[in-house]
Write a protein that holds these residues in place. Structure first.
Motif, PDB file in Angstrom:
ATOM      1  N   ASP A 184       0.735  -1.193  -0.131  1.00 22.54           N
ATOM      2  CA  ASP A 184       0.059   0.138  -0.035  1.00 22.54           C
ATOM      3  C   ASP A 184       1.045   1.320   0.037  1.00 22.54           C
ATOM      4  O   ASP A 184       0.150   2.308   0.170  1.00 22.54           O
ATOM      5  CB  ASP A 184      -0.833  -0.177   1.161  1.00 22.54           C
ATOM      6  CG  ASP A 184      -0.266   0.144   2.628  1.00 22.54           C
ATOM      7  OD1 ASP A 184       1.043  -0.277   2.752  1.00 22.54           O
ATOM      8  OD2 ASP A 184      -0.866   0.341   3.680  1.00 22.54           O
ATOM      9  N   GLN A 185       2.228   1.196   0.002  1.00 22.81           N
ATOM     10  CA  GLN A 185       2.853   2.440  -0.049  1.00 22.81           C
ATOM     11  C   GLN A 185       3.082   2.893  -1.573  1.00 22.81           C
ATOM     12  O   GLN A 185       2.781   2.094  -2.696  1.00 22.81           O
ATOM     13  CB  GLN A 185       4.610   1.996   0.386  1.00 22.81           C
ATOM     14  CG  GLN A 185       4.301   1.427   1.778  1.00 22.81           C
ATOM     15  CD  GLN A 185       3.927   2.364   2.784  1.00 22.81           C
ATOM     16  OE1 GLN A 185       4.566   3.369   2.987  1.00 22.81           O
ATOM     17  NE2 GLN A 185       2.707   2.015   3.467  1.00 22.81           N
ATOM     18  N   SER A 186       3.620   4.099  -1.762  1.00 22.63           N
ATOM     19  CA  SER A 186       3.519   4.575  -3.021  1.00 22.63           C
ATOM     20  C   SER A 186       4.529   4.127  -3.765  1.00 22.63           C
ATOM     21  O   SER A 186       5.484   3.631  -3.531  1.00 22.63           O
ATOM     22  CB  SER A 186       4.081   6.307  -2.957  1.00 22.63           C
ATOM     23  OG  SER A 186       5.570   5.871  -2.303  1.00 22.63           O
ATOM     24  N   LYS A 187       3.972   3.787  -5.222  1.00 20.38           N
ATOM     25  CA  LYS A 187       4.901   2.897  -6.245  1.00 20.38           C
ATOM     26  C   LYS A 187       5.968   3.656  -6.431  1.00 20.38           C
ATOM     27  O   LYS A 187       7.028   2.845  -6.637  1.00 20.38           O
ATOM     28  CB  LYS A 187       4.014   2.964  -7.631  1.00 20.38           C
ATOM     29  CG  LYS A 187       4.649   1.993  -8.513  1.00 20.38           C
ATOM     30  CD  LYS A 187       3.727   1.828  -9.685  1.00 20.38           C
ATOM     31  CE  LYS A 187       4.128   0.830 -10.620  1.00 20.38           C
ATOM     32  NZ  LYS A 187       5.515   0.976 -11.094  1.00 20.38           N
ATOM     33  N   LEU A 192      11.926   3.405  -7.119  1.00 19.98           N
ATOM     34  CA  LEU A 192      13.273   3.759  -7.178  1.00 19.98           C
ATOM     35  C   LEU A 192      14.069   2.530  -6.250  1.00 19.98           C
ATOM     36  O   LEU A 192      15.471   2.493  -6.730  1.00 19.98           O
ATOM     37  CB  LEU A 192      13.231   4.966  -5.977  1.00 19.98           C
ATOM     38  CG  LEU A 192      14.584   5.657  -5.403  1.00 19.98           C
ATOM     39  CD1 LEU A 192      15.392   6.134  -6.501  1.00 19.98           C
ATOM     40  CD2 LEU A 192      14.216   6.790  -4.528  1.00 19.98           C
ATOM     41  N   LEU A 193      13.787   1.875  -5.518  1.00 22.99           N
ATOM     42  CA  LEU A 193      14.288   0.770  -4.771  1.00 22.99           C
ATOM     43  C   LEU A 193      14.999  -0.076  -6.104  1.00 22.99           C
ATOM     44  O   LEU A 193      16.143  -0.549  -5.967  1.00 22.99           O
ATOM     45  CB  LEU A 193      13.399   0.006  -3.865  1.00 22.99           C
ATOM     46  CG  LEU A 193      13.383   0.524  -2.539  1.00 22.99           C
ATOM     47  CD1 LEU A 193      12.360  -0.060  -1.633  1.00 22.99           C
ATOM     48  CD2 LEU A 193      14.663   0.375  -1.518  1.00 22.99           C
ATOM     49  N   HIS A 194      14.086  -0.360  -7.005  1.00 21.83           N
ATOM     50  CA  HIS A 194      14.372  -1.221  -7.889  1.00 21.83           C
ATOM     51  C   HIS A 194      15.575  -0.621  -8.975  1.00 21.83           C
ATOM     52  O   HIS A 194      16.506  -1.367  -9.081  1.00 21.83           O
ATOM     53  CB  HIS A 194      13.424  -1.454  -8.846  1.00 21.83           C
ATOM     54  CG  HIS A 194      13.561  -2.113 -10.102  1.00 21.83           C
ATOM     55  ND1 HIS A 194      13.792  -3.752  -9.977  1.00 21.83           N
ATOM     56  CD2 HIS A 194      13.793  -1.916 -11.707  1.00 21.83           C
ATOM     57  CE1 HIS A 194      14.017  -3.985 -11.556  1.00 21.83           C
ATOM     58  NE2 HIS A 194      14.098  -3.081 -12.257  1.00 21.83           N
ATOM     59  N   SER A 411      11.097  14.697   1.195  1.00 21.59           N
ATOM     60  CA  SER A 411      10.405  15.428   0.273  1.00 21.59           C
ATOM     61  C   SER A 411       9.207  15.047  -0.515  1.00 21.59           C
ATOM     62  O   SER A 411       8.895  13.794  -0.472  1.00 21.59           O
ATOM     63  CB  SER A 411      11.305  15.576  -0.734  1.00 21.59           C
ATOM     64  OG  SER A 411      10.949  16.105  -2.217  1.00 21.59           O
ATOM     65  N   GLY A 412       8.451  15.708  -1.085  1.00 20.97           N
ATOM     66  CA  GLY A 412       7.146  15.592  -1.874  1.00 20.97           C
ATOM     67  C   GLY A 412       7.402  14.595  -2.909  1.00 20.97           C
ATOM     68  O   GLY A 412       6.163  13.973  -3.326  1.00 20.97           O
ATOM     69  N   THR A 413       8.511  14.471  -3.330  1.00 23.13           N
ATOM     70  CA  THR A 413       8.931  13.781  -4.658  1.00 23.13           C
ATOM     71  C   THR A 413       8.591  12.381  -4.520  1.00 23.13           C
ATOM     72  O   THR A 413       8.488  11.555  -5.424  1.00 23.13           O
ATOM     73  CB  THR A 413      10.158  13.911  -5.108  1.00 23.13           C
ATOM     74  OG1 THR A 413      10.914  13.759  -4.190  1.00 23.13           O
ATOM     75  CG2 THR A 413      10.567  15.472  -5.722  1.00 23.13           C
ATOM     76  N   ARG A 414       8.526  11.726  -3.327  1.00 26.73           N
ATOM     77  CA  ARG A 414       8.255  10.348  -3.054  1.00 26.73           C
ATOM     78  C   ARG A 414       7.030   9.780  -2.596  1.00 26.73           C
ATOM     79  O   ARG A 414       6.538   9.005  -2.154  1.00 26.73           O
ATOM     80  CB  ARG A 414       9.045   9.914  -1.890  1.00 26.73           C
ATOM     81  CG  ARG A 414      10.718   9.744  -2.304  1.00 26.73           C
ATOM     82  CD  ARG A 414      11.379   9.105  -1.186  1.00 26.73           C
ATOM     83  NE  ARG A 414      12.859   9.067  -1.651  1.00 26.73           N
ATOM     84  CZ  ARG A 414      13.862   9.021  -0.689  1.00 26.73           C
ATOM     85  NH1 ARG A 414      13.544   8.670   0.606  1.00 26.73           N
ATOM     86  NH2 ARG A 414      15.197   9.065  -1.117  1.00 26.73           N
ATOM     87  N   PHE A 419       0.103  10.592  -1.524  1.00 28.99           N
ATOM     88  CA  PHE A 419      -0.381  11.977  -0.704  1.00 28.99           C
ATOM     89  C   PHE A 419      -0.547  13.027  -1.461  1.00 28.99           C
ATOM     90  O   PHE A 419      -1.583  13.600  -1.182  1.00 28.99           O
ATOM     91  CB  PHE A 419       0.962  12.296   0.338  1.00 28.99           C
ATOM     92  CG  PHE A 419       0.834  13.319   1.250  1.00 28.99           C
ATOM     93  CD1 PHE A 419      -0.064  13.098   2.271  1.00 28.99           C
ATOM     94  CD2 PHE A 419       1.458  14.549   0.926  1.00 28.99           C
ATOM     95  CE1 PHE A 419      -0.138  14.461   3.136  1.00 28.99           C
ATOM     96  CE2 PHE A 419       1.439  15.407   1.628  1.00 28.99           C
ATOM     97  CZ  PHE A 419       0.500  15.565   2.647  1.00 28.99           C
ATOM     98  N   TRP A 420       0.356  13.477  -2.364  1.00 32.13           N
ATOM     99  CA  TRP A 420       0.141  14.693  -3.362  1.00 32.13           C
ATOM    100  C   TRP A 420      -1.366  14.484  -4.055  1.00 32.13           C
ATOM    101  O   TRP A 420      -1.862  15.323  -4.489  1.00 32.13           O
ATOM    102  CB  TRP A 420       1.280  15.023  -3.935  1.00 32.13           C
ATOM    103  CG  TRP A 420       2.144  16.116  -2.825  1.00 32.13           C
ATOM    104  CD1 TRP A 420       3.080  15.702  -2.150  1.00 32.13           C
ATOM    105  CD2 TRP A 420       1.964  17.237  -2.833  1.00 32.13           C
ATOM    106  NE1 TRP A 420       3.631  16.617  -1.126  1.00 32.13           N
ATOM    107  CE2 TRP A 420       2.903  17.887  -1.792  1.00 32.13           C
ATOM    108  CE3 TRP A 420       1.002  18.103  -3.193  1.00 32.13           C
ATOM    109  CZ2 TRP A 420       2.785  19.008  -1.284  1.00 32.13           C
ATOM    110  CZ3 TRP A 420       1.183  19.670  -2.773  1.00 32.13           C
ATOM    111  CH2 TRP A 420       2.084  19.876  -1.733  1.00 32.13           C
TER     112      TRP A 420
END
Length: 446
Positions: A184-187, A192-194, A411-414, A419-420
């Protein structure tokens, strides 16, 4: 006839002797000067080297400080070099010494000075988890649990930020990373982890009692790696929630930085808690190590989390646990990274130092995030927005002019896809907000 009988001749001779003596002294001093200059330059560099945000006078001490007062020198040979960092040794050298900024709009609205430690400017994973990840790795290396370039893999269960920091540092320090996270976390976090080279397992949300909870899965994967390894490589479970290396990272780095940058003047410290390491570590340094006994430490907690009630009432309880309403997943919020319904070892390490708690709704967090963009140009993530709402609420309870420090953790970029996106769906990007306290529903505290 002597020179004394002719004053004019006597004065001329005396002047000649003094001039010659001056030349001789200068020549003698010239041989001593290189060592003196070396001492001056060394002392000048030492005195002008400073934690970020702390100003020191440029001065030099030629002689024993205990014997003479410092000699103030003005350097006319060089232009001001500015506050530049030296060359960093790898990406890990870019962690720490993040800026402490004054958020002008929040300060003006409350009459207090609200300062924010900009932790999303850390250089590896862009969050305070950079400090934690690096310290967990270093302590594991000291214990022989991790050996660079042996094929070891670091396993962690995380909602994103710690995993990102581990993934970045693992590659830099000679390891692999395997991250387990709830789906359920942002994609953008898992993407980014990948791209950072980590193996990512997104798993269905489950309670901590389930063996399939993302933390328990990471622990199991590390054990399976070590037991089945055909070579000498090992699986290391970082265990950010319970590892004391977490809060120790903030005792050693973040706390001292805040104290130095704020020049020791902090009336309140406000932060959310996921693992609890940031809150506990900074509180321990400021209250215990620096003896700021009057400091108020305030937990910023999102809706649905039980930590607020733990601090306020001594029990882990939320409205979702009432009879007939208990859910399988207790924390119901769009905020990521903070809020939990269990006590971790890291939170417990500083729990006695926490004086109060502020509960922040999702709507307040969204409104704060938009306010910060409109008024301060700060593009914050969800946990940073929660921290800022709680900082405002805390400031309203303090005398005017008090100094409140909080954390800009993300930061909002994640948080674009969750959220945004919600901020936009609420129509906040089209609204104009004139009054902060009315916008947050805090006008009753004026």
């Amino acid at each position: 006839m002597s020179l004394r009988d002719h004053p004019k001749a006597y004065g001329t001779a005396a002047l000649t002797v003094a001039f010659a003596a001056g030349i001789l002294i200068t020549l003698g001093f010239k041989d001593f000067y290189p060592d003196l200059e070396k001492r001056y330059q060394t002392q000048r560099k030492r005195l002008t080297r400073k934690p970020s945000g702390v100003q020191f006078r440029r001065s030099s001490i030629f002689f024993d400080q205990s014997a003479l007062e410092p000699v103030e020198l003005e350097d006319h040979e060089e232009e001001d070099e500015g506050d530049y960092r030296p060359v960093a040794d790898g990406i890990e050298g870019c962690i720490g010494n993040t800026p402490l900024i004054k958020i002008r709009s929040l300060s003006e609205a409350t009459g207090c000075i609200i300062l924010a430690k900009v932790e999303f400017l850390n250089g590896a994973g862009q969050s305070p988890k950079d400090r934690v990840a690096l310290n967990m790795i270093r302590e594991a290396e000291e214990k022989g649990l991790l050996v660079p370039h042996r094929g070891d893999t670091i396993y962690e269960g995380t909602v994103g930020s710690t995993g990102i920091s581990i993934a970045a540092l693992a590659r830099a320090l000679g390891y692999k990373a395997h991250i387990c996270m709830p789906d359920d976390q942002s994609k953008e976090k898992s993407d980014l982890l990948h791209h950072l080279g980590a193996t990512v397992e997104r798993v269905p949300v489950a309670p901590i009692t389930s063996p399939d909870h993302f933390v328990n899965l990471a622990r199991r994967r590390a054990k399976e790696h070590t037991e089945s390894s055909a070579d000498s490589s090992r699986g290391f479970f970082a265990d950010q929630f319970e590892s004391e290396a977490n809060f120790r990272a903030h005792v050693k780095t973040t706390g001292p930085e805040i104290y130095a940058q704020a020049e020791g003047r902090v009336d309140a410290f406000v932060a959310g808690a996921g693992t609890g390491g940031t809150l506990s570590g900074i509180a321990k340094y400021l209250k215990e190590d620096r003896s700021l006994s009057k400091l108020r430490v305030v937990l910023a907690d999102p809706q649905g989390s039980g930590l607020y009630n733990r601090v306020k009432h001594g029990v882990m309880y939320s409205s979702t646990e009432r009879e007939g309403t208990r859910r399988r997943t207790q924390v119901d919020t769009i905020v990521e990274g903070i809020g939990i319904n269990r006590i971790t070892d890291n939170f417990e390490a500083g729990r006695e130092l926490v004086d109060d708690a502020a509960r922040v709704t999702d709507e307040q967090a969204c409104r704060m995030a938009r306010w910060l963009v409109e008024n301060d140009g700060i593009f914050a993530g969800s946990s940073s927005a929660v921290n800022c709402v709680a900082a405002v609420a805390t400031a309203l309870s303090l005398p005017k002019g008090s100094r409140v420090v909080t954390i800009l953790a993300d930061s909002g970029t994640r948080h674009l896809s969750k959220f945004w996106k919600h901020v936009a769906e609420m129509g906040l990007e089209e609204e104009e907000h004139q009054d902060l306290l009315t916008t947050l529903g805090l006008q009753q505290y004026q």
